[in-house]
Design a protein around this motif. Structure first.
Motif, PDB file in Angstrom:
ATOM      1  N   GLY A 129      38.256 -10.747  68.783  1.00 19.17           N
ATOM      2  CA  GLY A 129      39.460 -11.469  68.394  1.00 19.17           C
ATOM      3  C   GLY A 129      39.448 -12.921  68.813  1.00 19.17           C
ATOM      4  N   ASN A 130      40.228 -13.727  68.109  1.00 13.49           N
ATOM      5  CA  ASN A 130      40.277 -15.179  68.336  1.00 13.49           C
ATOM      6  C   ASN A 130      41.594 -15.611  68.956  1.00 13.49           C
ATOM      7  OD1 ASN A 130      37.777 -15.218  67.039  1.00 13.49           O
ATOM      8  ND2 ASN A 130      38.675 -15.694  65.055  1.00 13.49           N
ATOM      9  N   ASP A 131      42.103 -14.796  69.888  1.00 11.97           N
ATOM     10  CA  ASP A 131      43.395 -15.078  70.512  1.00 11.97           C
ATOM     11  C   ASP A 131      43.251 -15.593  71.934  1.00 11.97           C
ATOM     12  OD1 ASP A 131      45.004 -14.306  68.299  1.00 11.97           O
ATOM     13  OD2 ASP A 131      44.640 -12.204  68.771  1.00 11.97           O
ATOM     14  N   SER A 183      34.004  -7.105  61.545  1.00 11.61           N
ATOM     15  CA  SER A 183      34.557  -8.383  61.996  1.00 11.61           C
ATOM     16  C   SER A 183      35.972  -8.534  61.450  1.00 11.61           C
ATOM     17  CB  SER A 183      33.671  -9.542  61.525  1.00 11.61           C
ATOM     18  OG  SER A 183      32.434  -9.548  62.185  1.00 11.61           O
ATOM     19  N   LEU A 184      36.859  -7.645  61.864  1.00 10.35           N
ATOM     20  CA  LEU A 184      38.192  -7.583  61.272  1.00 10.35           C
ATOM     21  C   LEU A 184      39.288  -8.097  62.187  1.00 10.35           C
ATOM     22  CD1 LEU A 184      37.941  -4.108  59.500  1.00 10.35           C
ATOM     23  CD2 LEU A 184      37.237  -6.353  58.676  1.00 10.35           C
ATOM     24  N   GLY A 185      38.973  -8.364  63.449  1.00 18.38           N
ATOM     25  CA  GLY A 185      39.973  -8.921  64.342  1.00 18.38           C
ATOM     26  C   GLY A 185      41.094  -7.952  64.629  1.00 18.38           C
ATOM     27  N   GLY A 186      42.260  -8.497  65.032  1.00 20.61           N
ATOM     28  CA  GLY A 186      43.407  -7.671  65.393  1.00 20.61           C
ATOM     29  C   GLY A 186      43.950  -8.097  66.738  1.00 20.61           C
ATOM     30  N   GLY A 187      45.181  -7.745  67.023  1.00 22.51           N
ATOM     31  CA  GLY A 187      45.817  -8.191  68.246  1.00 22.51           C
ATOM     32  C   GLY A 187      45.736  -7.181  69.367  1.00 22.51           C
ATOM     33  N   SER A 188      46.531  -7.442  70.412  1.00 29.45           N
ATOM     34  CA  SER A 188      46.568  -6.599  71.599  1.00 29.45           C
ATOM     35  C   SER A 188      46.962  -5.170  71.250  1.00 29.45           C
ATOM     36  CB  SER A 188      47.570  -7.184  72.592  1.00 29.45           C
ATOM     37  OG  SER A 188      47.826  -6.316  73.650  1.00 29.45           O
ATOM     38  N   ALA A 189      46.244  -4.196  71.794  1.00 33.01           N
ATOM     39  CA  ALA A 189      46.516  -2.804  71.446  1.00 33.01           C
ATOM     40  C   ALA A 189      45.890  -1.869  72.471  1.00 33.01           C
ATOM     41  CB  ALA A 189      45.962  -2.488  70.055  1.00 33.01           C
ATOM     42  N   ARG A 211      51.563   4.881  60.418  1.00 31.43           N
ATOM     43  CA  ARG A 211      51.840   4.191  59.171  1.00 31.43           C
ATOM     44  C   ARG A 211      50.541   3.572  58.653  1.00 31.43           C
ATOM     45  NH1 ARG A 211      56.863   3.207  61.591  1.00 31.43           N
ATOM     46  NH2 ARG A 211      58.629   3.455  60.175  1.00 31.43           N
ATOM     47  N   VAL A 212      50.406   3.463  57.351  1.00 29.91           N
ATOM     48  CA  VAL A 212      49.297   2.700  56.782  1.00 29.91           C
ATOM     49  C   VAL A 212      49.642   1.222  56.951  1.00 29.91           C
ATOM     50  CG1 VAL A 212      48.024   2.109  54.688  1.00 29.91           C
ATOM     51  CG2 VAL A 212      48.623   4.495  55.152  1.00 29.91           C
ATOM     52  N   THR A 213      48.848   0.532  57.744  1.00 33.00           N
ATOM     53  CA  THR A 213      49.095  -0.881  58.020  1.00 33.00           C
ATOM     54  C   THR A 213      48.096  -1.754  57.283  1.00 33.00           C
ATOM     55  OG1 THR A 213      47.708  -0.847  60.007  1.00 33.00           O
ATOM     56  CG2 THR A 213      50.034  -0.339  60.283  1.00 33.00           C
ATOM     57  N   LEU A 214      48.434  -3.016  57.149  1.00 33.87           N
ATOM     58  CA  LEU A 214      47.620  -3.962  56.388  1.00 33.87           C
ATOM     59  C   LEU A 214      46.946  -4.961  57.317  1.00 33.87           C
ATOM     60  CD1 LEU A 214      50.024  -4.677  53.391  1.00 33.87           C
ATOM     61  CD2 LEU A 214      48.204  -2.970  53.554  1.00 33.87           C
ATOM     62  N   HIS A 215      45.660  -5.171  57.091  1.00 27.40           N
ATOM     63  CA  HIS A 215      44.876  -6.129  57.866  1.00 27.40           C
ATOM     64  C   HIS A 215      44.566  -7.334  56.975  1.00 27.40           C
ATOM     65  CE1 HIS A 215      43.628  -3.392  61.280  1.00 27.40           C
ATOM     66  NE2 HIS A 215      44.190  -2.554  60.418  1.00 27.40           N
ATOM     67  N   PRO A 216      45.099  -8.512  57.309  1.00 22.95           N
ATOM     68  CA  PRO A 216      44.790  -9.699  56.499  1.00 22.95           C
ATOM     69  C   PRO A 216      43.292  -9.992  56.508  1.00 22.95           C
ATOM     70  CG  PRO A 216      46.599 -10.129  58.016  1.00 22.95           C
ATOM     71  CD  PRO A 216      46.001  -8.808  58.417  1.00 22.95           C
ATOM     72  N   ILE A 217      42.813 -10.666  55.477  1.00 21.04           N
ATOM     73  CA  ILE A 217      41.419 -11.098  55.464  1.00 21.04           C
ATOM     74  C   ILE A 217      41.131 -11.835  56.759  1.00 21.04           C
ATOM     75  CG2 ILE A 217      39.792 -12.720  54.396  1.00 21.04           C
ATOM     76  CD1 ILE A 217      40.831 -11.932  51.707  1.00 21.04           C
ATOM     77  N   PRO A 218      40.047 -11.492  57.455  1.00 18.82           N
ATOM     78  CA  PRO A 218      39.799 -12.063  58.783  1.00 18.82           C
ATOM     79  C   PRO A 218      39.831 -13.589  58.778  1.00 18.82           C
ATOM     80  CG  PRO A 218      38.252 -10.309  58.325  1.00 18.82           C
ATOM     81  CD  PRO A 218      38.992 -10.559  57.052  1.00 18.82           C
ATOM     82  N   LYS A 219      40.495 -14.121  59.798  1.00 21.24           N
ATOM     83  CA  LYS A 219      40.560 -15.573  59.950  1.00 21.24           C
ATOM     84  C   LYS A 219      39.407 -16.047  60.807  1.00 21.24           C
ATOM     85  CE  LYS A 219      45.592 -15.892  59.627  1.00 21.24           C
ATOM     86  NZ  LYS A 219      46.838 -16.285  60.316  1.00 21.24           N
ATOM     87  N   MET A 241      44.465  -9.511  75.498  1.00 20.91           N
ATOM     88  CA  MET A 241      44.552  -9.746  74.060  1.00 20.91           C
ATOM     89  C   MET A 241      43.337  -9.296  73.252  1.00 20.91           C
ATOM     90  SD  MET A 241      47.480 -10.845  73.111  1.00 20.91           S
ATOM     91  CE  MET A 241      47.057 -11.281  71.431  1.00 20.91           C
ATOM     92  N   VAL A 242      42.446  -8.480  73.786  1.00 21.86           N
ATOM     93  CA  VAL A 242      41.264  -8.047  73.031  1.00 21.86           C
ATOM     94  C   VAL A 242      41.678  -7.198  71.837  1.00 21.86           C
ATOM     95  CG1 VAL A 242      39.126  -6.720  73.133  1.00 21.86           C
ATOM     96  CG2 VAL A 242      39.771  -8.168  75.037  1.00 21.86           C
TER      97      VAL A 242
END
Length: 873
Positions: free
Chosen positions: A303-305, A272-278, A97-105, A312-313
């Motif tokens: 990532g900042n988790d 520098s886009l971040g993202g969760g566990s994958a 699916r085309v997913t959306l990445h929020p502006i990096p926090k 969680m990288v």
């Protein structure tokens, strides 16, 4: 990104000979662009051939983007075809699916732009010496930034002698770039690309400044709060804007930006886009590996988790050759000071008081505010300030009951001449305070020492310094708490390396003031991108060719500086800091390499007891090397048999033992030698609690001045296949009823009509799983009927990353699988889903355990959730 409309052709359906893979969403927090898919073609299948396949299957679609290196396209589907049916078609390899990445926090920074420690990072990494002594500035190296754009007009991006920067013209530092989306883009609406990658948000400009700003000699209204330069202040930039002024970016746009950066000849790419566990099987990671194989270097935020515990990288840097970057805090700060009881303490004045030293006469005594039990009080009780007249009061910085300004009011009314606040956290944390009242914070350890000195001699008095001096900052030079922990889902060593990311002063758009302090792995990643540029420049001058990205990663990892967690005497785990804090000076000067650049020991059942490493001498003289083992903290996240990882892993002293064969080697210039390592996992530690142990293997040149090199290793004690997959402690998995998107318990004797009321399976993964499935069985015969096909989450089979502890709203994170009665009868998408008739069905959730073969049910954690009744549609 011009959209092309292609009509469906009335051709015969292509014969299926194989099936691709349709990938599940990794988390319910991931937002998707409805009806849009990224498709990767089989090797050798051209775009025209793929168009024929789609047309033959009567797919109506619009092309959003076409990719060459990735060999695929992103499509908006206008017919009834779903991702599952696309994956069934001949020549289709993968569908996402085309997913959306929020502006990096970024992490909220408490530092002011005038705080000197916001620009102290180059002394931590040797970059200051490379600038001054070796004249390395990144000149001739192209660095691409995929982000919110760059404010190229900023004078910190100007060429020498110019008053402001420019874009796309001769001698412009931001020489390449493209706006893929336009100002009004938010991820959901139609992109409106143009040729101007001007930043209207700020994140990309801050990232660019860390890489290559030069704010040393700027005068006028945009004079910086203090002079600073980026890591490589003469690099040439490529600005690839994938975000509008707010909102998100679709990952198919990010893929287009990656390919554009490659075609523009970028040597280094920062993301520098971040993202969760994958897992590493997302489209960006797939493309990143191909670009690196073609010579590009890629740096990505880890990532900042860090507050969510292990596993969680972030995803983009998970590729085998990509560089996943963790964050360190700055080491030194220039701070105001006072002397008390013979010791000198740094302190930070409050915001309201201003960036000036306390105007308090020397000779005032200390008045700590204590609770009845003898502990330091938060000072929120106005009656507790008795005896404070003419003294400097000390309170605890717990802000849960009252604000710093309220405490200041109480102290002033009691006649105090000043106030110091001991923070609960580590470091100097500026407080709001009051105008004209001397008030500020000291370090946590400073408060402890101050109280000890007071108890020893209450008549001690203060002496106040008039000018700031340099201190080693509490918590400085240590991995940032927010920086994400590894490993990844296959027990690979991630993150790779660390860089300064805490409280970094850099550029932001001129309209936003020009400068700001931000924190995060978003700030650490561009530091590594700049380090790549300096290394490339140093090697280009010698060999007249640029080294490839994976070779640079190895050099930076081999020579990094191993750090300790703040307040600890032992070295931090490699799954927190990777190879350590980058030391670019050592990377440039080192004449030894050690490969591979990391060692994955896996778990007890798969333990790599014997590993060969290769050491190469690129120096001018024969060198003798000895070897050593540096043990690091072990991390325990399951020490009470919990089914979800602890948000803060317990640090233990479980260490592996390592022997070397041979114990030393002698290597001639330009030659290599192999050394065999023999590992034994820690004797201490409960294998049922799965402690992650780690360390470094170091090769030490015996010659004077030789630079040691090292590689990190990590492993898990215990059978990783027994790590809890699903968080049963919190009541997952479960079946609920959904009406209008709201979840509730299933009423007794209830039938789901599959229109207004849907069954929803809720799950909460505490660890990656290679295959997560939701199976449907006939309640009477227990015959397997298929895998759930969810309109929100897709087919219920395939890999998934772990869930965060809490979502952005502060609620417990979990993933819902809404079900409309459709199932896939096989897990390979060779057949379309079928609609089950009305009846009673059992729901079984199963998650494959790590590193297992995948035989069901032996290799799965299985939960029978009972039966439900659905009506016929």
């Amino acid at each position: 990104m011009k959209i092309h409309t292609i009509l469906s052709a009335a051709l015969a359906t292509a014969t299926l000979v194989s099936a691709g893979k349709f990938h599940q969403l990794e988390s319910d927090e991931i937002k998707v662009l409805p009806g849009s898919y990224i498709i990767e073609y089989e090797d050798g299948l051209h775009h025209s051939d793929a168009d024929n396949v789609l047309n033959a299957n009567k797919v109506k679609y619009e092309v959003r983007n076409k990719y060459n290196v990735f060999n695929g396209a992103s499509l908006s589907i206008k017919s009834a075809h779903m991702g599952e049916s696309l994956a069934e078609m001949k020549g289709i390899k993968n569908v996402w699916r085309v997913t959306l990445h929020p502006i990096p926090k970024t992490v909220l920074s408490v530092k002011k732009p005038t705080d000197p420690d916001t620009v102290s990072d180059h002394s931590m990494t040797g970059v200051d010496i490379l600038h001054k002594k070796y004249k390395l500035t990144g000149k001739g190296i192209k660095v691409g930034i995929i982000d919110t754009g760059i404010d190229y007009s900023h004078p910190a991006f100007a060429t020498k002698g110019a008053s402001q920067g420019c874009f796309g013209q001769k001698n412009c530092r931001v020489a390449y770039g493209w706006d893929f989306v336009g100002d009004d883009y938010n991820g959901y609406n139609e992109p409106k690309p143009d040729a101007d990658p001007m930043d209207c948000f700020g994140h990309g400009s801050h990232v660019a400044g860390i890489i290559g700003a030069n704010a040393k000699n700027i005068k006028g209204p945009l004079k910086p709060p203090q002079p600073f330069v980026g890591v490589a202040p003469e690099v040439t930039f490529g600005a690839y804007r994938v975000y509008g002024c707010e909102g998100s970016a679709a990952d198919d746009v990010i893929l287009a930006a990656m390919e554009r950066a490659f075609s523009d000849g970028m040597d280094v790419l920062n993301m520098s886009l971040g993202g969760g566990s994958a897992y590493k099987y997302n489209p960006q990671s797939v493309l990143a590996e191909r670009l690196i194989a073609r010579g590009m270097a890629l740096s990505a935020a880890a990532g900042n988790d860090g507050g969510d515990g292990v596993w969680m990288v972030a995803d983009i840097g998970l590729g085998d050759k990509a560089t996943s970057v963790a964050s360190f805090e700055s080491t030194y700060g220039n701070h105001f000071w006072f002397k008390y009881g013979g010791a000198v303490y740094p302190y930070a004045s409050s915001f309201e008081y201003g960036d000036i030293p306390f105007k308090v006469s020397s000779g005032a005594a200390l008045a700590p505010i204590f609770e009845k039990n003898g502990t330091l009080s938060d000072g929120c009780d106005p009656t507790s300030y008795k005896g404070a007249k003419g003294k400097v009061v000390l309170t605890l910085g717990d802000g849960s009951r009252c604000s710093s300004s309220e405490r200041g009011e109480f102290a002033m009314k009691a006649g105090a001449v000043g106030m110091l606040i001991q923070p609960v956290e580590l470091g100097l944390l500026p407080v709001q305070g009051l105008p004209k009242f001397p008030m500020g914070s000291l370090e946590n350890r400073g408060g402890v020492k101050l109280i000890a000195a007071y108890k020893k001699k209450p008549k001690n008095t203060f002496k106040w310094g008039k000018s700031p001096v340099i201190f080693h900052v509490e918590g400085g030079g240590a991995p940032s708490d927010y920086s994400s922990f590894g490993m990844d889902g296959e027990l690979r060593s991630k993150p790779d390396i660390a860089a300064p990311g805490g409280n970094i002063l850099s550029t932001v758009p001129v309209k936003n003031g020009g400068y700001a302090v931000m924190s995060g792995t978003s700030m650490a990643s561009p530091y590594i991108a700049g380090a790549h540029a300096l290394y490339m420049q140093s090697r280009k001058s010698k060999s007249k060719s640029k080294p490839k990205g994976d070779a640079i990663r190895q050099a930076l990892k081999n020579t990094a500086t191993v750090g300790k967690m703040a307040g600890h005497k032992t070295f931090a785990s490699t799954v927190k800091q990777g190879a350590g804090l980058v030391n670019v000076l050592n990377a440039v000067l080192a004449t030894t390499t050690l490969s591979p650049d990391h060692i994955d020991l896996l778990d007890t059942n798969h333990l790599r007891k014997t590993v060969k490493i290769t050491i190469r001498n690129d120096g001018k003289h024969t060198e003798t090397y000895g070897f050593s083992h540096i043990a690091t903290d072990a991390l325990n996240s399951y020490h009470k048999n919990n089914t979800f990882p602890l948000t803060t892993p317990t640090i233990t002293d479980y260490h592996a033992t390592v022997s070397f064969s041979p114990c030393k080697v002698k290597i001639r210039p330009g030659k290599s030698a192999q050394v065999t390592l023999h590992f034994k996992e820690p004797k201490k530690g409960n294998a049922a609690e799965f402690p992650i142990y780690s360390g470094y293997i170091q090769a030490i040149p015996r010659s004077h001045g030789g630079i040691p090199v090292h590689v990190p290793y990590a492993g898990v004690k215990g059978d990783i296949a027994k790590v809890p997959m699903l968080d049963t402690d919190s009541g997952f998995p479960a079946v609920l009823a959904a009406n209008d998107g709201k979840l509730r318990d299933i009423p007794e004797d209830f039938t789901f009509d599959l229109v207004n009321d849907l069954p929803v399976v809720v799950v909460r993964l505490g660890s990656h799983t290679p295959d997560f499935t939701i199976r449907i069985l006939d309640s009477k015969t227990k015959a397997f009927l298929g895998f759930v096909n969810s309109p929100s989450a897709g087919p219920a089979f395939g890999w998934l990353g772990r869930d965060r502890d809490n979502n952005d709203s502060g609620n417990i994170a979990f993933k819902p699988w809404f079900w409309t009665g459709e199932v896939f009868q096989q897990a390979d998408l060779t057949q379309p889903p079928v609609q089950l008739p009305g009846g009673e069905y059992d729901i079984v959730v199963a998650a494959q355990r790590k590193l297992s073969v995948g035989k069901y049910p032996e290799d799965y954690e299985v939960f029978d959730l009972g039966s439900i009744r659905i009506a016929s549609l």
